[in-house]
Design a protein around this motif. Structure first.
Motif, PDB file in Angstrom:
ATOM      1  N   ILE A   1      10.512  12.015  -6.498  1.00  0.00           N
ATOM      2  CA  ILE A   1       9.185  12.669  -6.190  1.00  0.00           C
ATOM      3  C   ILE A   1       8.124  12.041  -6.027  1.00  0.00           C
ATOM      4  N   PRO A   2       7.464  11.923  -4.734  1.00  0.00           N
ATOM      5  CA  PRO A   2       6.329  11.192  -4.696  1.00  0.00           C
ATOM      6  C   PRO A   2       5.216  11.704  -5.363  1.00  0.00           C
TER       7      PRO A   2
ATOM      8  N   ILE B   1       0.836  -1.141   0.006  1.00  0.00           N
ATOM      9  CA  ILE B   1      -0.040  -0.044  -0.128  1.00  0.00           C
ATOM     10  C   ILE B   1       0.948   1.250   0.066  1.00  0.00           C
ATOM     11  N   SER B   2       1.826   1.199   0.659  1.00  0.00           N
ATOM     12  CA  SER B   2       2.747   2.446   0.895  1.00  0.00           C
ATOM     13  C   SER B   2       3.521   2.607  -0.587  1.00  0.00           C
ATOM     14  N   ASP B   3       3.808   1.544  -1.089  1.00  0.00           N
ATOM     15  CA  ASP B   3       4.362   1.743  -2.486  1.00  0.00           C
ATOM     16  C   ASP B   3       3.550   2.319  -3.397  1.00  0.00           C
TER      17      ASP B   3
ATOM     18  N   ALA C   1       0.367   5.657   4.821  1.00  0.00           N
ATOM     19  CA  ALA C   1      -0.176   5.699   3.302  1.00  0.00           C
ATOM     20  C   ALA C   1      -1.622   6.168   3.518  1.00  0.00           C
ATOM     21  N   MET C   2      -2.268   5.638   4.621  1.00  0.00           N
ATOM     22  CA  MET C   2      -3.700   5.473   4.773  1.00  0.00           C
ATOM     23  C   MET C   2      -4.007   7.141   4.998  1.00  0.00           C
TER      24      MET C   2
ATOM     25  N   PHE D   1       2.626   6.164  -2.259  1.00  0.00           N
ATOM     26  CA  PHE D   1       3.941   7.131  -2.176  1.00  0.00           C
ATOM     27  C   PHE D   1       4.918   6.809  -3.465  1.00  0.00           C
ATOM     28  N   TYR D   2       4.143   6.442  -4.445  1.00  0.00           N
ATOM     29  CA  TYR D   2       5.009   5.898  -5.916  1.00  0.00           C
ATOM     30  C   TYR D   2       5.770   7.400  -6.206  1.00  0.00           C
TER      31      TYR D   2
END
Length: 517
Positions: free
Chosen positions: A60-61, A45-47, A468-469, A50-51
């Motif tokens: 740069i996210p 989920i974080s990936d 992430a949430m 914050f891609y």
């Protein structure tokens, strides 16, 4: 009721060591078992959230671009209301446009302090130090820019939060992105999309409140408390950190049981106090380094625009500053509008003006003071580390006992953040499960349990998952803000016409509308 029980059981399982038993070796600690169980999901989920895309060799996210683009758009679309509306914001907070008998639960000042308590905290202490460590003094300039631009996003979000709120029979109100996404988009003929986005936001907000707004806060507060009570030799460090969590849980419970009015009564005292002490200490340090201030400002401006800056050159320093600024004031995420929607008013845009002060206080004032202390003392050039350690060492160069004060500030920041985020989570919870006593009590109990659980844990994956949430909330929120921006602009123009009118009538919706005609 069945939905509430199911969600509660799953939430507790999230932090239950039995849940992690099958995914970790038997000799791992409880914390390690939980971390191992959650890691795959958290990473996935974080990936996504914050891609990153690479520009000039710097990651740069995309979520940062999403938030920044909105802040820039609203600033231009509303003709720089973040600057033009500053005087009106101060007047409203001072009570110039108060409306006796208006629906709501708290005053403009109380709503502002409640929302500020949810943002002013560890990001202002540790986050700023990290930004300067990675991006150099120039990151300060871009943090300030993020704060100024973020004022426009907060203006739009909190105006809508009041406009589309629900007023209950007992005098309480419920507002925020859940409501303006469902109601506002329905008015635009997008009812199904609005309901989906509202439910998605509410679910993410619950996760963010239990994680970033709860477990992370109590964990950091516990570590600071242990550090000033004996470190590893402390009673609380010897497997008893949960006791500190229990004490904080009781204190938080005593406040949140009274609802928004009780939360606002605490934050209107705690927030000015802790901000005042922190800024006063910063002024003492700056006063002791008065001769270094001109050079510090020179380093900030030079570092903001030169390719020789740390962390990837010009792009790197810009990203570090903007990232910490936007992540600190949470402009565009939508959480603050939940608190602001409880204000006593029948002219929604007045709270939009008040809310615009929030990023100014959080980022332009508090973050900048932290940055100046770190820069003038030159601590960022030393091998001290980053985060709270760097900030603490910077203050200690002048105030030797400040680490003790900082520990107290961290605990107060964490406490105020928790009680505010409990309200955000509660309103999202009751939006999904109904505005009834069972839903109210179940979430408050769950929130307090998570405080006890979070105190002793070292859960990197839980923090990554909750972060992430938290930022996933901005995805549906910003969509709604873009679509409903014309509504906010009309209300803004109407209020400005009323405020400039020579024939002042008591502030009502009718008076505002008449002034624009």
């Amino acid at each position: 009721m069945k939905k509430i029980i199911l969600f509660t059981v799953l939430s507790l399982a999230f932090c239950n060591p039995l849940f992690a038993q099958s995914t970790a070796a038997a000799d791992l600690s409880i914390d390690e078992k939980i971390d191992a169980a959650i890691a795959p999901t958290a990473t996935f989920i974080s990936d996504i959230i914050f891609y990153e895309i690479s520009i000039a060799g710097v990651g740069i996210p995309l979520i940062l671009v999403w938030l920044l683009a909105g802040a820039v758009f609203f600033t231009f679309y509303l003709s720089f209301i973040n600057f033009r509306g500053f005087k009106y914001a101060l007047d409203i907070v001072r009570g110039k446009y108060n409306q006796p008998g208006a629906p709501g639960e708290v005053s403009h000042f109380q709503a502002l302090t409640a929302a500020v308590s949810g943002t002013v905290g560890l990001g202002n202490i540790a986050g700023v130090a990290i930004a300067i460590s990675l991006g150099g003094p120039g990151a300060t300039f871009w943090m300030i820019m993020a704060g100024l631009l973020g004022m426009s996003s907060k203006f739009v979000s909190c105006t809508l939060g009041v406009k589309y709120r629900d007023e209950h029979a007992d005098g309480t109100v419920s507002g925020g992105p859940m409501h303006y996404l469902s109601k506002g988009l329905s008015e635009k003929g997008m009812a199904k999309a609005g309901k989906f986005l509202a439910a998605f936001f509410a679910l993410m907000c619950i996760g963010g409140s239990l994680g970033a707004g709860n477990m992370f806060q109590i964990n950091q507060a516990t570590q600071q408390f242990v550090a000033v009570t004996g470190g590893e030799a402390s009673f609380f460090a010897a497997g008893n950190a949960w006791i500190f969590g229990l004490i904080m849980s009781v204190l938080v419970g005593l406040v949140i049981i009274g609802g928004m009015k009780s939360i606002a009564q605490v934050t209107e005292k705690v927030v000015p106090l802790m901000c005042g002490i922190y800024i006063l200490a910063a002024l003492v340090v700056l006063g002791a380094n008065l001769s270094a201030i001109p050079a510090a400002f020179a380093a900030i401006f030079e570092g903001a625009f030169t390719a020789s800056a740390l962390g990837g050159g010009l792009v790197g320093v810009m990203i570090q500053g903007l990232r910490r600024g936007l992540f600190s004031n949470e402009a565009g995420i939508g959480s603050a509008s939940i608190a602001h929607s409880a204000v006593k008013t029948n002219v929604p845009v007045t709270e939009g003006f008040v809310a615009s002060l929030e990023p100014f206080i959080d980022t332009v004032i508090v973050c900048t003071m932290t940055a100046l202390v770190i820069v003038v003392t030159g601590s960022y050039k030393m091998d001290i580390g980053d985060g709270i350690a760097l900030t603490s060492a910077s203050f200690a160069t002048v105030i030797s006992w400040f680490p003790m004060v900082l520990a107290g500030a961290v605990i107060l920041f964490a406490f105020s953040t928790m009680i505010t985020w409990s309200y955000y989570g509660l309103k999202s919870w009751t939006y999904l499960f109904g505005n009834n006593r069972a839903a109210d009590v179940s979430f408050k109990v769950l929130f307090c349990i998570f405080i006890v659980l979070g105190a002793p844990m070292k859960l990197n994956s839980v923090v990554a998952f909750s972060d992430a949430m938290l930022f996933a909330m901005s995805i549906p929120n910003m969509v709604g803000l873009y679509i409903l921006a014309p509504t906010v602009k009309r209300e803004m123009q109407a209020f400005l016409a009323y405020a400039r009118s020579s024939k002042k009538q008591p502030l009502t919706e009718q008076a505002v509308e008449a002034a624009q005609v």
